[in-house]
Design a protein around this motif. Structure first.
Motif, PDB file in Angstrom:
ATOM      1  N   ASP A  32       4.218  10.746 -12.179  1.00 54.03           N
ATOM      2  CA  ASP A  32       5.492   9.745 -12.739  1.00 54.03           C
ATOM      3  C   ASP A  32       6.518   9.692 -11.662  1.00 54.03           C
ATOM      4  O   ASP A  32       7.775   9.580 -11.942  1.00 54.03           O
ATOM      5  N   ASP A  33       6.321   9.947 -10.381  1.00 52.67           N
ATOM      6  CA  ASP A  33       6.965   9.645  -9.258  1.00 52.67           C
ATOM      7  C   ASP A  33       7.782   8.356  -9.202  1.00 52.67           C
ATOM      8  O   ASP A  33       6.864   7.317  -9.278  1.00 52.67           O
ATOM      9  N   PRO A  34       8.938   8.250  -9.170  1.00 56.25           N
ATOM     10  CA  PRO A  34       9.511   6.776  -9.061  1.00 56.25           C
ATOM     11  C   PRO A  34       9.078   5.874  -7.749  1.00 56.25           C
ATOM     12  O   PRO A  34       9.028   4.854  -8.167  1.00 56.25           O
ATOM     13  N   ALA A  35       8.680   6.562  -6.600  1.00 61.39           N
ATOM     14  CA  ALA A  35       8.075   5.908  -5.480  1.00 61.39           C
ATOM     15  C   ALA A  35       6.856   5.316  -5.464  1.00 61.39           C
ATOM     16  O   ALA A  35       6.238   4.688  -4.776  1.00 61.39           O
ATOM     17  N   ARG A  36       6.180   5.441  -6.825  1.00 61.00           N
ATOM     18  CA  ARG A  36       4.960   4.894  -7.185  1.00 61.00           C
ATOM     19  C   ARG A  36       5.178   3.447  -7.632  1.00 61.00           C
ATOM     20  O   ARG A  36       4.282   2.697  -8.014  1.00 61.00           O
ATOM     21  N   PHE A  37       6.400   2.956  -8.050  1.00 63.33           N
ATOM     22  CA  PHE A  37       6.938   1.808  -8.616  1.00 63.33           C
ATOM     23  C   PHE A  37       5.785   1.429  -9.910  1.00 63.33           C
ATOM     24  O   PHE A  37       5.369   0.375 -10.062  1.00 63.33           O
ATOM     25  N   LEU A  38       5.923   2.381 -10.830  1.00 62.36           N
ATOM     26  CA  LEU A  38       5.053   2.317 -11.963  1.00 62.36           C
ATOM     27  C   LEU A  38       5.385   1.390 -12.863  1.00 62.36           C
ATOM     28  O   LEU A  38       4.463   0.755 -13.326  1.00 62.36           O
ATOM     29  N   LEU A  39       6.607   0.839 -12.831  1.00 57.33           N
ATOM     30  CA  LEU A  39       7.227  -0.346 -13.834  1.00 57.33           C
ATOM     31  C   LEU A  39       6.863  -1.820 -13.127  1.00 57.33           C
ATOM     32  O   LEU A  39       6.784  -2.719 -13.880  1.00 57.33           O
ATOM     33  N   GLY A  40       7.109  -1.905 -11.913  1.00 56.13           N
ATOM     34  CA  GLY A  40       7.031  -3.134 -11.387  1.00 56.13           C
ATOM     35  C   GLY A  40       7.472  -3.006  -9.744  1.00 56.13           C
ATOM     36  O   GLY A  40       7.852  -2.135  -9.168  1.00 56.13           O
ATOM     37  N   SER A  41       7.079  -4.074  -8.906  1.00 58.64           N
ATOM     38  CA  SER A  41       7.317  -4.134  -7.683  1.00 58.64           C
ATOM     39  C   SER A  41       7.290  -5.754  -7.279  1.00 58.64           C
ATOM     40  O   SER A  41       6.773  -6.321  -7.724  1.00 58.64           O
ATOM     41  N   TYR A  42       7.748  -5.789  -5.967  1.00 57.18           N
ATOM     42  CA  TYR A  42       7.422  -7.108  -5.267  1.00 57.18           C
ATOM     43  C   TYR A  42       6.858  -6.776  -3.872  1.00 57.18           C
ATOM     44  O   TYR A  42       7.603  -5.605  -3.042  1.00 57.18           O
ATOM     45  N   GLU A  43       6.052  -7.679  -3.247  1.00 58.28           N
ATOM     46  CA  GLU A  43       5.549  -7.343  -1.800  1.00 58.28           C
ATOM     47  C   GLU A  43       5.586  -8.775  -1.393  1.00 58.28           C
ATOM     48  O   GLU A  43       5.342  -9.819  -1.814  1.00 58.28           O
ATOM     49  N   HIS A  44       5.988  -8.732   0.234  1.00 59.78           N
ATOM     50  CA  HIS A  44       5.932  -9.879   0.922  1.00 59.78           C
ATOM     51  C   HIS A  44       4.946  -9.464   1.724  1.00 59.78           C
ATOM     52  O   HIS A  44       4.546  -8.465   2.669  1.00 59.78           O
ATOM     53  N   SER A  45       4.000 -10.558   2.535  1.00 55.84           N
ATOM     54  CA  SER A  45       3.282 -10.780   3.512  1.00 55.84           C
ATOM     55  C   SER A  45       3.607 -11.954   4.286  1.00 55.84           C
ATOM     56  O   SER A  45       3.794 -13.002   3.816  1.00 55.84           O
ATOM     57  N   PHE A  46       3.652 -11.715   5.724  1.00 55.66           N
ATOM     58  CA  PHE A  46       4.220 -12.780   6.688  1.00 55.66           C
ATOM     59  C   PHE A  46       3.221 -12.655   7.808  1.00 55.66           C
ATOM     60  O   PHE A  46       2.751 -11.891   8.133  1.00 55.66           O
ATOM     61  N   HIS A  47       3.082 -13.979   8.379  1.00 53.81           N
ATOM     62  CA  HIS A  47       2.375 -14.246   9.600  1.00 53.81           C
ATOM     63  C   HIS A  47       3.145 -15.186  10.564  1.00 53.81           C
ATOM     64  O   HIS A  47       3.276 -16.270  10.143  1.00 53.81           O
ATOM     65  N   ILE A  48       3.392 -14.602  11.816  1.00 58.82           N
ATOM     66  CA  ILE A  48       4.280 -15.563  12.451  1.00 58.82           C
ATOM     67  C   ILE A  48       2.968 -16.274  13.435  1.00 58.82           C
ATOM     68  O   ILE A  48       2.460 -15.579  14.277  1.00 58.82           O
ATOM     69  N   VAL A  49       2.937 -17.397  13.133  1.00 58.67           N
ATOM     70  CA  VAL A  49       1.716 -18.062  13.684  1.00 58.67           C
ATOM     71  C   VAL A  49       1.664 -18.523  15.130  1.00 58.67           C
ATOM     72  O   VAL A  49       2.846 -19.078  15.498  1.00 58.67           O
ATOM     73  N   ASP A  50       0.588 -18.444  15.714  1.00 49.35           N
ATOM     74  CA  ASP A  50       0.367 -19.038  17.102  1.00 49.35           C
ATOM     75  C   ASP A  50       1.570 -18.451  18.045  1.00 49.35           C
ATOM     76  O   ASP A  50       2.027 -19.299  18.642  1.00 49.35           O
ATOM     77  N   VAL A  51       1.701 -17.248  18.070  1.00 46.27           N
ATOM     78  CA  VAL A  51       2.665 -16.854  19.295  1.00 46.27           C
ATOM     79  C   VAL A  51       1.935 -15.692  20.090  1.00 46.27           C
ATOM     80  O   VAL A  51       0.986 -15.060  19.492  1.00 46.27           O
ATOM     81  N   PRO A  52       2.435 -15.566  21.279  1.00 42.46           N
ATOM     82  CA  PRO A  52       1.809 -14.498  22.004  1.00 42.46           C
ATOM     83  C   PRO A  52       2.104 -13.083  21.331  1.00 42.46           C
ATOM     84  O   PRO A  52       3.419 -12.965  20.939  1.00 42.46           O
ATOM     85  N   PRO A  53       1.228 -12.425  21.266  1.00 35.16           N
ATOM     86  CA  PRO A  53       1.450 -10.989  20.404  1.00 35.16           C
ATOM     87  C   PRO A  53       2.312 -10.049  21.438  1.00 35.16           C
ATOM     88  O   PRO A  53       2.800 -10.333  22.660  1.00 35.16           O
ATOM     89  N   ALA A  54       2.923  -9.310  20.799  1.00 39.60           N
ATOM     90  CA  ALA A  54       3.920  -8.260  21.677  1.00 39.60           C
ATOM     91  C   ALA A  54       3.119  -7.279  22.201  1.00 39.60           C
ATOM     92  O   ALA A  54       1.727  -7.306  21.938  1.00 39.60           O
ATOM     93  N   PRO A  55       3.410  -6.990  23.221  1.00 37.65           N
ATOM     94  CA  PRO A  55       2.291  -6.144  24.322  1.00 37.65           C
ATOM     95  C   PRO A  55       2.126  -4.877  23.793  1.00 37.65           C
ATOM     96  O   PRO A  55       0.643  -4.409  24.032  1.00 37.65           O
ATOM     97  N   GLY A  56       2.860  -4.411  22.769  1.00 40.66           N
ATOM     98  CA  GLY A  56       2.329  -3.156  22.185  1.00 40.66           C
ATOM     99  C   GLY A  56       3.459  -2.703  21.151  1.00 40.66           C
ATOM    100  O   GLY A  56       4.417  -3.280  20.827  1.00 40.66           O
TER     101      GLY A  56
END
Length: 441
Positions: A215-239
């Motif tokens: 029953d821990d609230p950090a489980r988001f038992l009642l609801g949540s929202y999630e984002h996914s992003f992709h910064i397209v066609d860029v050189p990746p960060a070195p590390g």
């Protein structure tokens, strides 16, 4: 919009941030008390806004703690704070003042909320005994500390922020005349890439929460929202180290009290390398004061892939029964602020990259749309009959920055449609985005 929960969370900070400064109790009847408050407010205004928490130091440079207000110092009011700050600030700054009690000591503290969004640098119009100097500009610097800008990069950052604020005002006027279609369709292969990273990230989060009580609230038992992003066609960060520095830079602009991809620089809730990604879990059980509202989990990869999952604000408030409502304006705030963050980060990867966006709301079934956090009128409550809603699209960083209102109108339409075709008007979106872009929360 009130953000009491965000302000209360500042009590948990172990050190200052670029957007948060802790001060000892300052008497506002003397120049010795007014000047340091004004200097801090000027620096935060030039930073884009922030908060001064008064009473969290016994004296300057002392460790952070909670100290009672001395009897000889009057309780702060908006009038007394703004009178003190504006003896020095040019142009003048209107600060909000909120009083909250420390959860452990019970001492009442004053939170001075400083707005940003100025189209010219804020400077000191007069000086006092070396504490603050006349005709000087102050900014927030790593340390953190409030000092004059000296390097070309510091001046460039300040002036760029002012130019953007002025540009936003001009664009708001243009939007009243022209409406665009800023979001591009997202290709199936791009959706597949986002889904793959989303599923990997969700698995990692699930492995973290397995240790928690059911029953821990950090489980988001009642609801949540999630984002996914992709910064397209860029050189990746070195590390991962370099990626973390880019995220720190993007986080320097703060629009609300609890922004996206929150960076708390302490373990176990700070970002850590896990294989080829950065991960941060604010919901770690070691956090004594955590709640569902402050239990975010996020991941970031050097090739510009990002993921974040958060609780719904409506489930962590005394304004409604948890699990029963969705606020009319909250998606405009939370999704809009996150889009602006990712656009800033994308600019650090490349000049003006495209950003693929996927948002998923969970736990919506049987919720009603209400005006919880704002004084807005709904003719009747709108109910949702589906449990999840997906939002997708693609836009350049400049499009998000310059046409945020139009991006949100198009991106959020399926969410509001799910609530029995609830109203999502250009006027409402424009008014709400103006509030957080000018730090009026």
């Amino acid at each position: 919009m009130a953000a009491i929960e965000d302000l209360q969370h500042l009590f948990q900070l172990q050190s200052e941030t670029l957007a948060t400064e802790f001060k000892s109790w300052l008497g506002l009847n003397t120049a010795a008390g007014r000047a340091p408050l004004a200097k801090a407010a000027i620096a935060l205004a030039n930073h884009g806004g922030g908060t001064i928490v008064v009473g969290m130091r016994e004296a300057a440079n002392m460790p952070i703690g909670s100290y009672p207000r001395p009897p000889e110092i009057d309780r702060y009011t908006s009038d007394s704070v703004n009178a003190a700050v504006n003896r020095y600030a040019d142009p003048q700054i209107h600060c909000d003042v909120v009083h909250l009690r420390h959860p452990e000591t019970g001492h009442e503290h004053a939170f001075v909320v400083v707005p940003g969004g100025y189209s010219v640098p804020v400077m000191a119009a007069k000086g006092t005994d070396g504490e603050i100097l006349a005709q000087k500009v102050y900014i927030r610097k790593p340390g953190p500390k409030s000092e004059e800008p000296f390097t070309a990069d510091e001046w460039r950052t300040l002036l760029d922020r002012c130019v953007r604020a002025n540009r936003d005002s001009l664009l708001d006027a243009i939007r009243a005349i022209v409406q665009g279609q800023p979001l591009d369709p997202i290709a199936k292969e791009q959706i597949d890439r986002l889904l793959k990273f989303t599923n990997e990230s969700k698995d990692s989060w699930q492995s973290r929460i397995e240790q928690l009580p059911k029953d821990d609230p950090a489980r988001f038992l009642l609801g949540s929202y999630e984002h996914s992003f992709h910064i397209v066609d860029v050189p990746p960060a070195p590390g991962l180290r370099e990626l973390l520095e880019l995220m720190r830079k993007a986080s320097e602009t703060r629009l609300t009290g609890w922004g996206p991809f929150v960076l708390l620089e302490r373990l176990p809730i700070g970002p850590v390398p896990v294989g080829d990604v950065l991960e941060a879990w604010v919901g770690h059980p070691s956090e004594k004061m955590r709640d569902g509202r402050h239990a975010d989990f996020w991941r970031a990869r050097p090739d510009g892939m990002l993921y974040q999952i958060r609780a719904l604000d409506e489930d962590v408030t005394d304004k409604a029964k948890p699990g029963t409502t969705m606020d009319l304006t909250m998606p405009v705030w939370r999704i809009g602020e996150t889009l602006l963050y990712v656009a800033r980060l994308a600019r650090l990867f490349g000049e003006d990259p495209e950003i693929a966006v996927r948002v998923r709301y969970n736990g919506l079934k049987d919720r009603t749309l209400q005006s919880l956090f704002n004084f807005r009128y709904l003719s009747f409550e709108r109910q949702c009959f589906v449990d999840t809603v997906h939002l997708v699209g693609k836009a350049r960083a400049s499009t998000i920055e310059d046409n945020l209102n139009e991006v949100l109108l198009q991106l959020l339409k399926p969410l509001y449609d799910a609530f029995n075709f609830a109203p999502l008007t250009p006027q409402m979106v424009s008014q709400e985005t103006a509030k957080y872009r000018n730090n009026r929360y």
